[in-house]
Every structure is written in structure tokens, then in C-alpha cells.
Design a protein around this motif. Sequence first.
Motif, PDB file in Angstrom:
ATOM      1  N   GLU A  24       0.804  -1.227   0.000  1.00  0.00           N
ATOM      2  CA  GLU A  24       0.000   0.000   0.000  1.00  0.00           C
ATOM      3  C   GLU A  24       0.835   1.274   0.000  1.00  0.00           C
ATOM      4  OE1 GLU A  24      -0.709   0.228   4.861  1.00  0.00           O
ATOM      5  OE2 GLU A  24      -2.361  -0.248   3.509  1.00  0.00           O
ATOM      6  N   HIS A  25       2.105   1.196   0.388  1.00  0.00           N
ATOM      7  CA  HIS A  25       2.934   2.404   0.385  1.00  0.00           C
ATOM      8  C   HIS A  25       3.536   2.690  -0.990  1.00  0.00           C
ATOM      9  CE1 HIS A  25       6.033  -0.725   0.980  1.00  0.00           C
ATOM     10  NE2 HIS A  25       6.868   0.129   0.421  1.00  0.00           N
ATOM     11  N   ILE A  26       3.338   1.769  -1.952  1.00  0.00           N
ATOM     12  CA  ILE A  26       3.830   1.981  -3.309  1.00  0.00           C
ATOM     13  C   ILE A  26       2.787   2.781  -4.077  1.00  0.00           C
ATOM     14  CG2 ILE A  26       4.659   0.878  -5.412  1.00  0.00           C
ATOM     15  CD1 ILE A  26       6.389   0.462  -2.902  1.00  0.00           C
ATOM     16  N   SER A  27       3.241   3.782  -4.793  1.00  0.00           N
ATOM     17  CA  SER A  27       2.303   4.662  -5.474  1.00  0.00           C
ATOM     18  C   SER A  27       2.418   4.531  -6.992  1.00  0.00           C
ATOM     19  CB  SER A  27       2.518   6.114  -5.017  1.00  0.00           C
ATOM     20  OG  SER A  27       1.479   6.951  -5.466  1.00  0.00           O
ATOM     21  N   HIS A  28       2.626   5.635  -7.703  1.00  0.00           N
ATOM     22  CA  HIS A  28       2.420   5.662  -9.149  1.00  0.00           C
ATOM     23  C   HIS A  28       3.564   5.080  -9.976  1.00  0.00           C
ATOM     24  CE1 HIS A  28       0.561   6.925 -12.836  1.00  0.00           C
ATOM     25  NE2 HIS A  28       1.641   7.597 -13.197  1.00  0.00           N
ATOM     26  N   TYR A  29       4.787   5.037  -9.437  1.00  0.00           N
ATOM     27  CA  TYR A  29       5.941   4.544 -10.202  1.00  0.00           C
ATOM     28  C   TYR A  29       6.476   3.253  -9.576  1.00  0.00           C
ATOM     29  CZ  TYR A  29       6.681   8.575 -13.330  1.00  0.00           C
ATOM     30  OH  TYR A  29       6.570   9.521 -14.325  1.00  0.00           O
ATOM     31  N   PRO A  30       5.767   2.147  -9.690  1.00  0.00           N
ATOM     32  CA  PRO A  30       6.193   0.924  -8.987  1.00  0.00           C
ATOM     33  C   PRO A  30       7.552   0.415  -9.427  1.00  0.00           C
ATOM     34  CG  PRO A  30       4.476   0.439 -10.606  1.00  0.00           C
ATOM     35  CD  PRO A  30       4.555   1.929 -10.495  1.00  0.00           C
ATOM     36  N   GLN A  31       7.911   0.607 -10.708  1.00  0.00           N
ATOM     37  CA  GLN A  31       9.199   0.093 -11.193  1.00  0.00           C
ATOM     38  C   GLN A  31      10.372   0.853 -10.607  1.00  0.00           C
ATOM     39  OE1 GLN A  31       7.179   2.132 -12.750  1.00  0.00           O
ATOM     40  NE2 GLN A  31       7.933   2.869 -14.715  1.00  0.00           N
ATOM     41  N   LEU A  32      10.122   2.061 -10.090  1.00  0.00           N
ATOM     42  CA  LEU A  32      11.159   2.834  -9.411  1.00  0.00           C
ATOM     43  C   LEU A  32      11.034   2.746  -7.895  1.00  0.00           C
ATOM     44  CD1 LEU A  32      11.187   6.100 -11.594  1.00  0.00           C
ATOM     45  CD2 LEU A  32      12.885   4.258 -11.592  1.00  0.00           C
ATOM     46  N   GLU A  33       9.809   2.655  -7.393  1.00  0.00           N
ATOM     47  CA  GLU A  33       9.584   2.655  -5.943  1.00  0.00           C
ATOM     48  C   GLU A  33       9.811   1.286  -5.320  1.00  0.00           C
ATOM     49  OE1 GLU A  33       6.066   4.960  -4.625  1.00  0.00           O
ATOM     50  OE2 GLU A  33       5.674   5.255  -6.759  1.00  0.00           O
ATOM     51  N   ASP A  34       9.443   0.233  -6.045  1.00  0.00           N
ATOM     52  CA  ASP A  34       9.606  -1.126  -5.527  1.00  0.00           C
ATOM     53  C   ASP A  34       9.977  -2.053  -6.686  1.00  0.00           C
ATOM     54  OD1 ASP A  34       9.558  -3.487  -4.103  1.00  0.00           O
ATOM     55  OD2 ASP A  34       7.369  -3.594  -3.950  1.00  0.00           O
ATOM     56  N   PRO A  35      11.187  -1.881  -7.228  1.00  0.00           N
ATOM     57  CA  PRO A  35      11.556  -2.677  -8.404  1.00  0.00           C
ATOM     58  C   PRO A  35      11.494  -4.184  -8.170  1.00  0.00           C
ATOM     59  CG  PRO A  35      13.467  -1.509  -7.493  1.00  0.00           C
ATOM     60  CD  PRO A  35      12.252  -0.946  -6.827  1.00  0.00           C
ATOM     61  N   THR A  36      11.845  -4.638  -6.960  1.00  0.00           N
ATOM     62  CA  THR A  36      11.809  -6.080  -6.674  1.00  0.00           C
ATOM     63  C   THR A  36      10.377  -6.598  -6.673  1.00  0.00           C
ATOM     64  OG1 THR A  36      13.844  -5.950  -5.374  1.00  0.00           O
ATOM     65  CG2 THR A  36      12.424  -7.869  -5.014  1.00  0.00           C
ATOM     66  N   GLY A  37       9.491  -5.890  -5.968  1.00  0.00           N
ATOM     67  CA  GLY A  37       8.091  -6.302  -5.930  1.00  0.00           C
ATOM     68  C   GLY A  37       7.444  -6.251  -7.303  1.00  0.00           C
ATOM     69  N   PHE A  38       7.777  -5.217  -8.053  1.00  0.00           N
ATOM     70  CA  PHE A  38       7.229  -5.072  -9.398  1.00  0.00           C
ATOM     71  C   PHE A  38       7.691  -6.214 -10.291  1.00  0.00           C
ATOM     72  CE2 PHE A  38       7.368  -3.231 -13.723  1.00  0.00           C
ATOM     73  CZ  PHE A  38       6.040  -2.842 -13.858  1.00  0.00           C
ATOM     74  N   LEU A  39       8.990  -6.520 -10.240  1.00  0.00           N
ATOM     75  CA  LEU A  39       9.529  -7.606 -11.058  1.00  0.00           C
ATOM     76  C   LEU A  39       8.952  -8.958 -10.659  1.00  0.00           C
ATOM     77  CD1 LEU A  39      13.290  -6.666 -11.431  1.00  0.00           C
ATOM     78  CD2 LEU A  39      11.681  -7.047 -13.304  1.00  0.00           C
ATOM     79  N   ASN A  40       8.805  -9.195  -9.356  1.00  0.00           N
ATOM     80  CA  ASN A  40       8.225 -10.461  -8.906  1.00  0.00           C
ATOM     81  C   ASN A  40       6.818 -10.637  -9.474  1.00  0.00           C
ATOM     82  OD1 ASN A  40      10.498 -11.177  -7.452  1.00  0.00           O
ATOM     83  ND2 ASN A  40       9.710 -10.421  -5.496  1.00  0.00           N
ATOM     84  N   ALA A  41       6.040  -9.553  -9.443  1.00  0.00           N
ATOM     85  CA  ALA A  41       4.679  -9.613  -9.984  1.00  0.00           C
ATOM     86  C   ALA A  41       4.716  -9.875 -11.488  1.00  0.00           C
ATOM     87  CB  ALA A  41       3.944  -8.306  -9.688  1.00  0.00           C
ATOM     88  N   TYR A  42       5.630  -9.201 -12.178  1.00  0.00           N
ATOM     89  CA  TYR A  42       5.695  -9.355 -13.628  1.00  0.00           C
ATOM     90  C   TYR A  42       6.189 -10.746 -14.024  1.00  0.00           C
ATOM     91  CZ  TYR A  42       6.743  -8.593 -18.539  1.00  0.00           C
ATOM     92  OH  TYR A  42       6.782  -8.709 -19.909  1.00  0.00           O
ATOM     93  N   PHE A  43       7.229 -11.222 -13.353  1.00  0.00           N
ATOM     94  CA  PHE A  43       7.771 -12.532 -13.701  1.00  0.00           C
ATOM     95  C   PHE A  43       6.771 -13.648 -13.368  1.00  0.00           C
ATOM     96  CE2 PHE A  43      12.437 -11.004 -13.323  1.00  0.00           C
ATOM     97  CZ  PHE A  43      12.404 -10.584 -14.650  1.00  0.00           C
ATOM     98  N   SER A  44       6.018 -13.494 -12.288  1.00  0.00           N
ATOM     99  CA  SER A  44       4.996 -14.499 -11.968  1.00  0.00           C
ATOM    100  C   SER A  44       3.978 -14.587 -13.087  1.00  0.00           C
ATOM    101  CB  SER A  44       4.285 -14.136 -10.655  1.00  0.00           C
ATOM    102  OG  SER A  44       5.168 -14.238  -9.566  1.00  0.00           O
ATOM    103  N   PHE A  45       3.636 -13.414 -13.657  1.00  0.00           N
ATOM    104  CA  PHE A  45       2.700 -13.369 -14.774  1.00  0.00           C
ATOM    105  C   PHE A  45       3.314 -13.964 -16.037  1.00  0.00           C
ATOM    106  CE2 PHE A  45       2.031 -10.461 -18.502  1.00  0.00           C
ATOM    107  CZ  PHE A  45       0.863 -11.071 -18.971  1.00  0.00           C
ATOM    108  N   ILE A  46       4.492 -13.498 -16.409  1.00  0.00           N
ATOM    109  CA  ILE A  46       5.067 -13.855 -17.708  1.00  0.00           C
ATOM    110  C   ILE A  46       5.512 -15.317 -17.734  1.00  0.00           C
ATOM    111  CG2 ILE A  46       7.510 -13.335 -17.341  1.00  0.00           C
ATOM    112  CD1 ILE A  46       5.468 -12.072 -20.322  1.00  0.00           C
ATOM    113  N   ASN A  47       5.844 -15.889 -16.570  1.00  0.00           N
ATOM    114  CA  ASN A  47       6.297 -17.272 -16.531  1.00  0.00           C
ATOM    115  C   ASN A  47       5.137 -18.273 -16.406  1.00  0.00           C
ATOM    116  OD1 ASN A  47       9.001 -16.539 -16.674  1.00  0.00           O
ATOM    117  ND2 ASN A  47       9.193 -16.359 -14.443  1.00  0.00           N
ATOM    118  N   ALA A  48       3.919 -17.734 -16.305  1.00  0.00           N
ATOM    119  CA  ALA A  48       2.751 -18.602 -16.082  1.00  0.00           C
ATOM    120  C   ALA A  48       2.161 -19.162 -17.372  1.00  0.00           C
ATOM    121  CB  ALA A  48       1.677 -17.834 -15.313  1.00  0.00           C
ATOM    122  N   PHE A  49       2.680 -18.696 -18.521  1.00  0.00           N
ATOM    123  CA  PHE A  49       2.129 -19.228 -19.784  1.00  0.00           C
ATOM    124  C   PHE A  49       3.243 -19.421 -20.817  1.00  0.00           C
ATOM    125  CE2 PHE A  49       1.925 -14.611 -20.066  1.00  0.00           C
ATOM    126  CZ  PHE A  49       2.381 -14.345 -21.339  1.00  0.00           C
TER     127      PHE A  49
END
Length: 321
Positions: free
Chosen positions: A296-321
Amino acid sequence: MREWWLLVGLLCIPLLAVYLHIPPPQLSPALLTWRSAGAFFTFRSNNIFYRETYGAVGSSDVVILLHGFPTSSLDWYKIWEPLNRRFNRVIALDFLGFGFSDKPRPHRYSIFEQASVVEALVSHLGLTEQRVNLLSHDYGDTVALELLYRSDHNRTGHLTINSLCLSNGGIFPETHHPRFLQKLLKDSSFLSPVLTRLTNYMVFSKGLGDVFGPYTQPTDAEFLDMWTGVRFNDGNLVMDSILQFINQRDEHRDRWVGALTSTFIPESIHFVPPNPMLSFSFRKLVQRSTVSVLDEHISHYPQLEDPTGFLNAYFSFINAF
């Protein structure tokens, strides 16, 4: 007394002129490195900056990164190397009017033109037959939706989209609330030329800082790099023209939201929204897509504010298919 005020007025004129023509800041080492690692191609007589690196061996996967307003491809620098380890080719560009790309004026900037810029880059890089993954943010989300529309309707030169991940963009115009200065710039033909010249680093950093979380603010150096990117080639003077994208979102809502709801690849669409409310709207309209909501403390620029969390979310998506 009258002559005194006249003298003050005459002195103020050159001072104001100097203020309104403050030279842009020098490129920092980080910006110089970013630019030297990239290249340019020509789109309708304009130079477009892009950066491309080859990464994962044995993979043919390509990801194209579409940045937001008012920044540039530099937005992706914190996640570039991890993406490079996952994808064979990582590609980002500065849209026309942004970053190191040309910033023509007067010019009618549009989402349609920016989508054509992306298509031209794909052709330039020889990826016309390649299935590509799109990862977008903010302004780039709307460009991605126009590309999705063209792909689904087999428009000439369209991209073949393998997956689409949208993050923190006003994809539903009714849920997007432009800031006061943005409203003035996009709707006031009389004030806009004055406001674009009067906007300075302090105004810019305050406005941009407001869309970052309280605990994830950019450093002074990062703020300055973002501002330098805007000021490069007098980019501050085209902000009012670029901001017409907000009006375009309203005008073409059915086209772009419709692209989401009727696309042929709904299971390959992911969304990283800034809040659960927008997540609910997205799930309701694009039912077979997936959604990740960060802390909830992450705002409009997730790739700069929480790069690890953002990447984890993206990789979970992209590796699922």
C-alpha cells in the motif's frame, strides 16, 4: 515617482526574459551513460531514441518497455538488468516529445502517432514477424491499448502481441483525475505557453513527488535527471501539446477500453494498479486477465519505488504461460 516605476518596469523586462530562457541543466553521468548505450532511428523526419540489449541465451523472447508521462525510457533503469537475464532482447524507447527523442513544435501529439512510432521501431529492428511482450506504464498504457486494438484488427504494420502488462495508467478515463496544472496546460490555449515556460525544477519536483509514495521518494539526483530529460531539446515547451492525450482518452474510450474487453488474448493480459478499487474495475471488465496489487505504500511509479516487488509480480505473470 512615475519615472521610477517606469525604470523598474524596464529593468524587469530583461530579467523576465532571462528567467524564461534559463538554459537546461547539463546531462548527468547517469544520463550520459544511458544515452551512449542507445541509438536513434528516424520516424517521419524525427529522431527517436531507443535502447536495446541482448540477454538470455537460448530464449527468443522480446520485451518492449513503454514509459509514462512526463518522463522517459530511463524509468526502467532499475529493472533493466533483471529483465535482460529473463529475455533475449529488452527494448525501450523515448516517445516523440520525450527524453532524448525529438520534440517538434508546433506539433499535434497523439496516442495514435506514438503507437506508429513503436510499430516503426519494431520494423526498424526486424521484429515484424516476432511475437513481442509489452510492458507499459502510465501514458505507455494507452499507447499499448492502441497497439492491442491494431493487433486484434490486423491493421497494416501491427505488432504481434504475445503478452501485455499494464501498470498504473488511466486506462479507464472515468477513474483518472488529472492534476490542476495538467488541466490548465491541456485546456488553456492562452495560459499554456506561459505556464510551460514558468514551470521550473521546484514546481516539477513537487508535482512529481506527489505521485510517489511518502517512503519511496526519488533522490535529488533522480528528480534532477527526470527534469533534465523534460528540459532536453526544450521538452517543457511541448508539455501542453502532449497532455492532449488526456482528452484523447475520453474521446476514444470505447476504442481503447473496448480493446481490453474484446481482445483475442485476454489470458495474456496483466495489470499492476495503484489501488484495490482500480483492481476491482479491471477484474470486472477484463475477467480472464490477472492482477497484482503491490504494498500500500507503493504509489504511481512501482518500477522505481519497488523494483523487486514489481519484477516479482511481472515474472509471476510472464512465466505462467
